[in-house]
Design an enzyme around this catalytic site. Structure first.
Site, PDB file in Angstrom:
ATOM      1  N   ASP A   3      10.764   5.466  25.292  1.00 40.35           N
ATOM      2  CA  ASP A   3       9.785   5.171  24.217  1.00 40.35           C
ATOM      3  C   ASP A   3       8.969   3.762  24.464  1.00 40.35           C
ATOM      4  O   ASP A   3       9.608   3.012  25.091  1.00 40.35           O
ATOM      5  CB  ASP A   3      10.440   5.066  22.856  1.00 40.35           C
ATOM      6  CG  ASP A   3       9.431   4.789  21.705  1.00 40.35           C
ATOM      7  OD1 ASP A   3       8.335   5.362  21.607  1.00 40.35           O
ATOM      8  OD2 ASP A   3       9.574   3.709  20.794  1.00 40.35           O
ATOM      9  N   ASP A 197      13.574   3.247  19.760  1.00 40.24           N
ATOM     10  CA  ASP A 197      13.948   2.403  18.515  1.00 40.24           C
ATOM     11  C   ASP A 197      14.383   3.328  17.370  1.00 40.24           C
ATOM     12  O   ASP A 197      14.510   2.810  16.148  1.00 40.24           O
ATOM     13  CB  ASP A 197      12.902   1.326  18.270  1.00 40.24           C
ATOM     14  CG  ASP A 197      11.644   1.785  18.222  1.00 40.24           C
ATOM     15  OD1 ASP A 197      11.319   3.242  18.150  1.00 40.24           O
ATOM     16  OD2 ASP A 197      10.402   0.981  17.933  1.00 40.24           O
ATOM     17  N   ASP A 201      11.241   8.752  16.925  1.00 40.67           N
ATOM     18  CA  ASP A 201      11.917   9.272  18.013  1.00 40.67           C
ATOM     19  C   ASP A 201      13.337   9.529  17.891  1.00 40.67           C
ATOM     20  O   ASP A 201      14.099   9.668  18.981  1.00 40.67           O
ATOM     21  CB  ASP A 201      11.506   8.473  19.415  1.00 40.67           C
ATOM     22  CG  ASP A 201      11.861   7.089  19.339  1.00 40.67           C
ATOM     23  OD1 ASP A 201      12.987   6.836  18.659  1.00 40.67           O
ATOM     24  OD2 ASP A 201      11.513   6.302  20.107  1.00 40.67           O
TER      25      ASP A 201
HETATM   26  P1  ADP Z   1       5.547   5.159  20.090  1.00 44.34           P
HETATM   27  O1  ADP Z   1       5.630   6.626  20.472  1.00 44.34           O
HETATM   28  O2  ADP Z   1       4.683   4.126  20.966  1.00 44.34           O
HETATM   29  O3  ADP Z   1       6.599   4.384  19.741  1.00 44.34           O
HETATM   30  P2  ADP Z   1       4.672   5.938  17.567  1.00 44.34           P
HETATM   31  O4  ADP Z   1       4.587   7.337  17.967  1.00 44.34           O
HETATM   32  O5  ADP Z   1       5.369   5.484  16.597  1.00 44.34           O
HETATM   33  O6  ADP Z   1       4.651   5.360  18.786  1.00 44.34           O
HETATM   34  O7  ADP Z   1       3.084   5.874  16.891  1.00 44.34           O
HETATM   35  C1  ADP Z   1       2.015   6.727  17.601  1.00 44.34           C
HETATM   36  C2  ADP Z   1       0.576   6.231  17.054  1.00 44.34           C
HETATM   37  O8  ADP Z   1       0.416   6.863  15.893  1.00 44.34           O
HETATM   38  C3  ADP Z   1       0.381   4.786  16.958  1.00 44.34           C
HETATM   39  O9  ADP Z   1      -0.014   4.072  18.460  1.00 44.34           O
HETATM   40  C4  ADP Z   1      -0.681   4.640  16.146  1.00 44.34           C
HETATM   41  O10 ADP Z   1      -2.026   4.550  16.652  1.00 44.34           O
HETATM   42  C5  ADP Z   1      -0.332   5.717  14.987  1.00 44.34           C
HETATM   43  N1  ADP Z   1       0.708   5.095  14.028  1.00 44.34           N
HETATM   44  C6  ADP Z   1       1.850   5.386  13.896  1.00 44.34           C
HETATM   45  N2  ADP Z   1       2.237   4.922  12.616  1.00 44.34           N
HETATM   46  C7  ADP Z   1       1.306   4.045  12.072  1.00 44.34           C
HETATM   47  C8  ADP Z   1       1.183   3.615  10.905  1.00 44.34           C
HETATM   48  N3  ADP Z   1       2.392   3.119  10.000  1.00 44.34           N
HETATM   49  N4  ADP Z   1      -0.274   2.746  10.950  1.00 44.34           N
HETATM   50  C9  ADP Z   1      -1.039   2.901  11.831  1.00 44.34           C
HETATM   51  N5  ADP Z   1      -0.921   3.751  12.816  1.00 44.34           N
HETATM   52  C10 ADP Z   1      -0.020   4.451  13.239  1.00 44.34           C
HETATM   53 MG    MG Z   2       8.521   3.591  18.725  1.00 43.35          MG
END
Ligand code: ADP
Ligand code: MG
Length: 305
Positions: A3, A197, A201
């Site tokens: 991730d 984390d 995921d």
């Molecule tokens: P990663 O796979 O990199 O860990 P996430 O799946 O957690 O990322 O989140 C993907 C995207 O969704 C983020 O890059 C953001 O654009 C948006 N996002 C997720 N959660 C939030 C939040 N709490 N506030 C704003 N944007 C969010």
């Molecule tokens: Mg993440």
């Protein structure tokens, strides 16, 4: 498979630009901090930190977290959406792209676009070394899965030397990617490990052959679903875990072969009538002592690098 946010990167975002469209910059930060009030996502923690007086008497209600997209909430009676392009598309807000590189967090009030905040994360100090040590250890393919935008994902992947990158994924897309790779490697004897984390995921952590969770930043669900937990969140501990595991298995196999081999040999000699009492004692107690001494070597796997 890794991730990105919180796993390969620190998950601590700095606000690098605030681009309001119709409201004041401060008001934009005020809104994002409010909407993110109860979220545990690394982005939420950073947006809250960017607006110091978050805990004022504004009413924040009906908070709805949309995994991989962002958050929707009622702030003083107005519907405020904070998230990425996917969320803006979903609510039909007239968003526009930003020329800054970084993760762009768009904001809309009652469906009207009011601007965006650019935040950027930094790669963990040990991530690059972890990837190169993994390649050295014979890991065939390193992949990064992320819900973040393509430019950000590609930049991180290039910096770290990853073999493949999949961006703009929803949590369900991550499951699909892992399932695809799992079925691809069915015919070979490879193993798929997922490092995350647990924020968006946890399902893939459970699905992979080996799930590795970040113990510090990680959510409880991740720690629960994982096979290995890295207590200090350092990806460079993964090559070390592989080294410890390989050495332990090697020593265990040596012991099995040695113990059974000696016993079979003495049994054969006994059948031929040439075994002595002392041979029998050695095959029993002697072999046990030697196997235990050999097993004690597992306590001393070098921690260097
Ligand atoms: P990663 O796979 O990199 O860990 P996430 O799946 O957690 O990322 O989140 C993907 C995207 O969704 C983020 O890059 C953001 O654009 C948006 N996002 C997720 N959660 C939030 C939040 N709490 N506030 C704003 N944007 C969010
Ligand atoms: Mg993440």
């Amino acid at each position: 498979m890794f991730d990105k946010t919180g796993t390969l990167t620190k998950g601590v975002f700095d606000v690098s630009a605030v681009h309001p469209d119709v409201i004041e910059a401060n008001e934009l930060l005020h809104l994002t901090a409010h909407v993110e009030r109860y979220s545990t996502h690394p982005i939420a923690n950073s947006l809250r930190a960017a607006y110091p007086n978050e805990a004022d008497d504004c009413r924040v209600e009906n908070i709805e977290e949309i995994a991989g997209q962002g958050i929707r909430a009622l702030v003083n009676g107005d519907t405020v959406c904070v998230g990425n392009e996917k969320l803006m598309e979903a609510i039909g807000a007239d968003w526009h792209p930003c020329d800054h590189t970084g993760t762009i967090i768009h904001v809309a009030i009652n469906g009207q676009y009011v601007g965006h905040v650019v935040i950027s994360d930094v790669v963990k100090a040990t991530s690059k070394r972890a990837i190169s040590l993994l390649h050295e250890a014979g890991i065939k393919k390193t992949v990064m899965l992320t819900g973040d935008a393509k430019p950000v994902a590609d930049a991180v992947a290039a910096e770290l030397g990853l073999d493949m990158v999949c961006s703009e994924l929803l949590p369900a897309d991550k499951v699909e990617k892992v399932e695809a790779l799992l079925s691809q490697k069915k015919d070979s004897d490879g193993m798929l490990a997922f490092v995350g984390d647990g924020i968006n995921d946890a399902p893939v952590l459970a699905l992979a052959d080996v799930g590795i969770a970040m113990g510090g930043l990680g959510s409880d669900a991740a720690i629960e679903a994982a096979d290995i937990v890295l207590m200090d969140d350092r990806p460079s501990k993964i090559p070390l875990a592989i080294r410890i595991a390989r050495r332990t298995l090697r020593i265990a196999r040596q012991n099995v072969v040695f113990a059974i081999g000696v016993k079979v040999l003495v049994l054969l000699l006994a059948a031929l009538g040439v075994a002595t009492m002392w041979m029998a004692v050695f095959a029993d107690v002697g072999v046990t002592v030697l196997a235990v001494l050999n097993a004690m070597r597992t306590l001393k796997t070098e921690k260097r690098r």
